[in-house]
Design an enzyme around this catalytic site. Structure first.
Site, PDB file in Angstrom:
ATOM      1  N   ASN A 194     -11.909 -11.239   4.755  1.00  0.00           N
ATOM      2  CA  ASN A 194     -12.019 -11.622   6.243  1.00  0.00           C
ATOM      3  C   ASN A 194     -13.061 -10.787   6.930  1.00  0.00           C
ATOM      4  O   ASN A 194     -13.107 -10.811   8.246  1.00  0.00           O
ATOM      5  CB  ASN A 194     -10.667 -11.440   6.896  1.00  0.00           C
ATOM      6  CG  ASN A 194      -9.890  -9.820   6.586  1.00  0.00           C
ATOM      7  OD1 ASN A 194     -10.897  -8.952   6.430  1.00  0.00           O
ATOM      8  ND2 ASN A 194      -8.976  -9.623   7.126  1.00  0.00           N
TER       9      ASN A 194
ATOM     10  N   SER B 237      -5.634   3.689  -6.932  1.00  0.00           N
ATOM     11  CA  SER B 237      -6.397   4.786  -6.479  1.00  0.00           C
ATOM     12  C   SER B 237      -5.853   6.142  -7.192  1.00  0.00           C
ATOM     13  O   SER B 237      -4.740   6.205  -7.333  1.00  0.00           O
ATOM     14  CB  SER B 237      -6.409   5.187  -4.902  1.00  0.00           C
ATOM     15  OG  SER B 237      -7.013   6.302  -4.639  1.00  0.00           O
TER      16      SER B 237
ATOM     17  N   TYR C 288      -1.573   5.614   3.613  1.00  0.00           N
ATOM     18  CA  TYR C 288      -2.576   4.596   2.584  1.00  0.00           C
ATOM     19  C   TYR C 288      -2.327   4.866   1.354  1.00  0.00           C
ATOM     20  O   TYR C 288      -2.195   3.820   0.517  1.00  0.00           O
ATOM     21  CB  TYR C 288      -4.013   5.035   2.787  1.00  0.00           C
ATOM     22  CG  TYR C 288      -5.169   4.626   1.648  1.00  0.00           C
ATOM     23  CD1 TYR C 288      -5.290   3.180   1.676  1.00  0.00           C
ATOM     24  CD2 TYR C 288      -5.323   5.625   0.681  1.00  0.00           C
ATOM     25  CE1 TYR C 288      -6.188   2.796   0.521  1.00  0.00           C
ATOM     26  CE2 TYR C 288      -6.365   5.243  -0.318  1.00  0.00           C
ATOM     27  CZ  TYR C 288      -6.569   3.777  -0.468  1.00  0.00           C
ATOM     28  OH  TYR C 288      -7.455   3.213  -1.532  1.00  0.00           O
TER      29      TYR C 288
ATOM     30  N   LYS D  71      -0.761   2.177  -2.083  1.00  0.00           N
ATOM     31  CA  LYS D  71      -1.087   1.974  -3.253  1.00  0.00           C
ATOM     32  C   LYS D  71       0.086   2.068  -4.331  1.00  0.00           C
ATOM     33  O   LYS D  71       0.061   1.420  -5.303  1.00  0.00           O
ATOM     34  CB  LYS D  71      -2.368   2.780  -3.548  1.00  0.00           C
ATOM     35  CG  LYS D  71      -3.476   2.553  -2.961  1.00  0.00           C
ATOM     36  CD  LYS D  71      -4.192   1.065  -3.260  1.00  0.00           C
ATOM     37  CE  LYS D  71      -5.383   0.639  -2.388  1.00  0.00           C
ATOM     38  NZ  LYS D  71      -5.702  -0.651  -2.665  1.00  0.00           N
TER      39      LYS D  71
END
Ligand code: NAD
Ligand code: WQD
Length: 338
Positions: free
Chosen positions: A32, A124, A149, A153
């Site tokens: 996007n 990550s 964040y 994950k």
């Protein structure tokens, strides 16, 4: 193979599209452009002489995503799309949970509907708990994430693990990246942070080129060889090649596997500053400031499982990471939108 790459025009996505095309795969990209430029994939096309069908749309738009699957015979998906700024995730948790979880859920739903059940996920090293011994192995403890964040994950990993467990036709690989740096050696594609960089390497290179006054080194009193934080920096081209190796594995196995993508070597912030100055004959003004909340003293991978099972190892050294970062930065001082 025909690979759908979500987040394909981003930093790691664009380098991975390039490696996939170079290895004879075909690529369809969805992004996007909330954190990237269309020019990145134009340049990948320029470098490879191949075309990438590109769809500027949100992965969370189920109907549009379904149309992409209807138009292309997709064999497997690499899912990079996501928001990734740690600090921003603390101030905008809803945006992070919504984007990163919903995009993964919608993607898996559409994949299921189209009978595509092979997925590589961008995870990550941030999912590892802070109290592990180094180096980190894939079975080291996860959780206790220090920011939303990291939790996104962690949660996406769990969702994918459950999907692979419930349906034996699914094959899922979760790649835990350490600290990606560098750029393609052409200097045509690289990392282009939209705002002030959060990560060390783009901050160093923007300081060297004069866009930032000086680098603040977050903490000089860690229990490391020079007091500054130690991380496992990995060249983005090595990381991209890790995805190609993962696809080969994905085609011949089902179930879920987790792999670290790191070098196994730790460098401190001062090591990075010194290496960058030496490799590129530039000055990086810097000073030591307070520690950044949430930072660990040391973090590096044990990459042995990836070597053994994927046949993958990182080949670019620190000098190459620094030279390639600088080539990209100096050829594109203001990133893609020069
Ligand atoms: P990036 O921001 O350059 O790339 C992510 C891309 O996804 C961007 O192009 C963005 O426009 C796109 N995107 C985000 N949300 C989207 C959505 N809902 N629909 C469509 N497109 C969307 O980041 P990157 O460094 O290339 O990271 C790629 C992936 O790897 C991310 O999932 C990130 O969390 C993960 N990761 C990155 C690092 C790192 O240090 N760079 C480390 C570990 C994991
Ligand atoms: C590296 C070192 C800092 C900036 C982050 C995410 C992680 C993953 C990779 C996505 C640390 C020091 C940094 C600066 C500094 N991303 N530093 N001055 O924190 O290891 O990992 O990116 O998944 O989730 O947390 O990377 O590049 O921010 O920091 O001294 O201006 O550089 O303290 O020691 P980090 P980083």
């Amino acid at each position: 193979m025909n690979v759908l790459v979500t987040g394909g025009s981003g930093y790691i996505g664009s380098h991975t599209c390039l490696e996939l095309l170079n290895q004879g795969h075909t690529v369809v990209a969805v992004d996007n452009l909330c954190n990237s430029s269309r020019l990145a994939l134009d340049r990948v096309e320029q470098l490879t002489g191949k075309t990438i069908p590109f769809y500027q749309q949100d992965v969370r738009d189920e109907e549009k995503l379904s149309q992409v699957f209807a138009q292309h015979p997709i064999d497997c998906v690499i899912h990079f799309a996501g928001l990734k700024a740690v600090g921003e995730s603390v101030s905008k948790p809803l945006a992070y949970y919504s984007n990163n979880l919903d995009s993964t859920l919608v993607l898996c739903k559409v994949m299921n509907a189209h009978g595509v059940k092979r997925l590589v996920f961008s995870s990550s090293a941030t999912v590892y708990s802070g109290d592990n011994a180094m180096p980190l192995q894939e079975n080291s403890k996860i959780g206790n994430c220090s920011n939303p964040y990291g939790w996104t994950k962690y949660m996406c990993e769990q969702i994918l693990r459950d999907i692979a467990k419930a349906d034996p036709e699914w094959s899922v690989i979760q790649l835990r990246y350490f600290n990606p740096v560098g750029a393609h050696e052409s200097g045509l594609i690289g990392e282009d942070p939209k705002d002030i960089p959060n990560n060390l390497m783009p901050y160093i290179s923007q300081t060297a080129i004069g866009r930032r006054e000086q680098l603040s080194i977050f903490g000089g009193d860690y229990p490391t060889h020079d007091g500054t934080g130690v991380r496992d920096y990995i060249h983005v081209v090595d990381l991209a090649r890790g995805h190609v190796s993962a696809l080969d594995y994905l085609m011949n196995h089902t179930g879920e596997e987790i792999f670290n993508l790191g070098t196994g070597h730790g460098y401190s912030v001062l090591d990075m500053v010194n290496a960058f100055q030496q490799a590129n004959h530039v000055i990086v003004p810097h000073c030591i400031t307070d520690r950044r909340p949430g930072d660990l003293p040391t973090c590096y991978a044990d990459p042995e499982k990836s070597r053994e099972m994927l046949g993958w190892t990182a080949t670019h050294d620190l000098d190459a990471m620094c030279r390639d970062t600088w080539r990209w930065q100096s050829q594109n001082p203001n990133g893609y939108e020069a």
